[in-house]
Design an enzyme around this catalytic site. Structure first.
Site, short mmCIF file in Angstrom:
data_model
loop_
_atom_site.label_atom_id
_atom_site.label_comp_id
_atom_site.label_asym_id
_atom_site.label_seq_id
_atom_site.Cartn_x
_atom_site.Cartn_y
_atom_site.Cartn_z
N ARG A 158 0.83 -1.21 0.00
CA ARG A 158 0.00 0.00 0.00
C ARG A 158 0.87 1.26 0.00
O ARG A 158 0.51 2.27 -0.62
CB ARG A 158 -0.96 -0.03 1.19
CG ARG A 158 -2.05 -1.09 0.97
CD ARG A 158 -3.00 -1.21 2.13
NE ARG A 158 -3.65 0.04 2.45
CZ ARG A 158 -4.18 0.31 3.63
NH1 ARG A 158 -4.12 -0.57 4.61
NH2 ARG A 158 -4.76 1.47 3.85
N ASP A 171 -3.07 8.00 3.95
CA ASP A 171 -2.30 8.54 2.82
C ASP A 171 -1.99 10.02 3.06
O ASP A 171 -2.51 10.63 4.00
CB ASP A 171 -3.06 8.32 1.50
CG ASP A 171 -4.37 9.10 1.41
OD1 ASP A 171 -4.34 10.35 1.55
OD2 ASP A 171 -5.43 8.48 1.19
N HIS A 185 -6.04 8.11 12.17
CA HIS A 185 -5.66 6.69 12.08
C HIS A 185 -4.20 6.51 11.68
O HIS A 185 -3.81 5.43 11.25
CB HIS A 185 -6.59 5.94 11.11
CG HIS A 185 -7.98 5.76 11.65
ND1 HIS A 185 -9.07 5.40 10.87
CD2 HIS A 185 -8.48 5.90 12.91
CE1 HIS A 185 -10.16 5.32 11.62
NE2 HIS A 185 -9.84 5.62 12.87
N CYS A 245 8.42 3.17 16.49
CA CYS A 245 9.18 2.15 17.22
C CYS A 245 8.29 1.55 18.31
O CYS A 245 7.73 2.28 19.13
CB CYS A 245 10.42 2.79 17.84
SG CYS A 245 11.32 1.63 18.88
N CYS A 295 10.48 2.42 21.89
CA CYS A 295 10.63 3.76 22.48
C CYS A 295 9.54 4.72 22.01
O CYS A 295 9.43 5.83 22.52
CB CYS A 295 12.02 4.34 22.18
SG CYS A 295 12.22 4.89 20.48
N CYS A 327 14.83 0.58 14.83
CA CYS A 327 14.87 1.99 15.27
C CYS A 327 16.31 2.26 15.76
O CYS A 327 17.09 1.32 15.97
CB CYS A 327 13.87 2.15 16.40
SG CYS A 327 13.88 3.76 17.21
N SER A 332 -17.69 5.28 5.18
CA SER A 332 -18.85 4.38 5.27
C SER A 332 -19.61 4.51 6.59
O SER A 332 -20.69 3.97 6.73
CB SER A 332 -18.39 2.94 5.09
OG SER A 332 -17.49 2.60 6.12
N LEU A 361 -20.32 8.36 -2.42
CA LEU A 361 -20.76 7.70 -3.65
C LEU A 361 -22.18 7.15 -3.48
O LEU A 361 -22.98 7.16 -4.40
CB LEU A 361 -19.79 6.56 -3.98
CG LEU A 361 -19.89 5.93 -5.35
CD1 LEU A 361 -19.70 6.95 -6.46
CD2 LEU A 361 -18.85 4.82 -5.50
N GLU A 362 -22.45 6.68 -2.27
CA GLU A 362 -23.76 6.10 -1.97
C GLU A 362 -24.03 6.35 -0.49
O GLU A 362 -23.10 6.68 0.25
CB GLU A 362 -23.78 4.61 -2.28
CG GLU A 362 -22.70 3.85 -1.54
CD GLU A 362 -22.74 2.34 -1.77
OE1 GLU A 362 -22.23 1.61 -0.92
OE2 GLU A 362 -23.32 1.92 -2.79
#
Ligand code: BJW
Ligand code: ZN
Length: 231
Positions: free
Chosen positions: A56, A94, A109, A117, A120, A136, A175, A200-201
């Site tokens: 990702r 992102d 999030h 790490c 620490c 780390c 959602s 979208l919906e």
């Protein structure tokens, strides 16, 4: 006027980053979130979880912001020009809001281009693949700087303070399935704040919104922003 915008995976869908739920190809249809997005999954099979986030991360680095991200950056600038304020909270990990020009984005999030790490707690920039042998400086193990199920979302005090001060709440491309973000609309409504959904919906909590607009984010977000800025 204080505008509070909450974004979710739907705003980045047209940039080629997958959504988790909904019709079509959704990530959680292909993968089991309990095997990938929990601290227990990472403890059980860190290599598998790293592979998921490495793929990702590489996809994100190759992606670009779309017209919806650009419109929200324009909204921030336009509101500031007339003395109004935008708080942009995203559930997305992102960096497409930032790349479109938004500032002060609150990533509740976490962020895919950062690693934390496990020993620490230091947070490092991260554009390369992580593995079980990425250390780390303190020699502790690195994990993706993301919030998994059962972990506490980030910046909640700041978010609730902004919700408290909001005059308008807008949810875009989410959602309404994951808490606490899914509960923000109810908290805003309880304070008499007008709530608007752009998706979208209809989302799982669509009935809680005063205004609802449906279509691809790259179309409905720019037109909503134009309305907001009165042009
Ligand atoms: C388009 C579009 C286009 C498509 N244009 N739109 C209360 C009740 C029940 C359960 C709970 C509760 N409180 C907490 C829980 C447990 C849990 C939870 O909510 N579970 C639910 C599944 C029921 N919540 C948590 O565990 C959270 N932690 C927590 O509450 O901690 C409390 C605590 C406090 C103090 C100490 C300790 C604990 C953490 C949640 C972490 C979520 N993590 C993930 C993955 C990590 C990051 C990553 O890998 O990317 O975050 S899950 C995943 O879902 C990701 C997202 O940010 C999140 C939300 O998804 P989002 O953004 O809404 O995307 P989708 O895919 O669901 O929806 C996309 C939408 O876009 C759809 O509506 C489409 O229609 C639309 N769309 N194309 C416009 N072109
Ligand atoms: Zn460390």
């Amino acid at each position: 006027m204080n505008v509070f915008v909450l974004t979710g995976a739907g705003i980045s869908a047209e940039s080629g980053l997958g959504v988790f739920r909904g019709p079509g190809a959704a990530l959680w249809k292909r993968y089991d979130p309990m095997q990938l997005a929990t601290p227990e999954a990472f403890a059980r099979d860190p290599a598998l979880v790293h592979d998921f986030y490495n793929a990702r991360r590489n996809n994100l680095i190759a992606a670009s912001p779309n017209a919806a991200h650009v419109a929200l950056a324009r909204l921030e600038a336009g509101l500031a020009q007339r003395g109004d304020d935008l708080t942009l909270v995203t559930q997305n990990i992102d960096d497409l809001h930032e790349r479109a020009g938004s500032t002060g984005v609150i990533h509740m999030h976490g962020e895919l281009l950062k690693a934390r790490c496990a020993s620490c707690g230091a947070v490092h920039d991260c554009r390369d693949d992580l593995s079980t042998s990425s250390p780390c400086d303190c020699a502790g193990a690195l994990r993706p700087h993301v919030v998994w199920f059962g972990e506490a979302p980030l910046y909640m005090d700041e978010i609730y303070a902004a919700l408290e001060a909001a005059d308008l709440f807008v949810a875009i491309g989410t959602s309404g399935a994951v808490y606490p973000a899914a509960g923000f609309v109810r908290e805003a409504r309880a304070k008499g704040v007008r709530c608007c959904e752009l998706n979208l919906e209809p989302s799982e909590n669509a009935a809680e919104f005063d205004d609802r607009r449906y279509g691809p984010a790259s179309e409905i977000v720019p037109s909503w922003v134009e309305e907001m800025l009165g042009s």
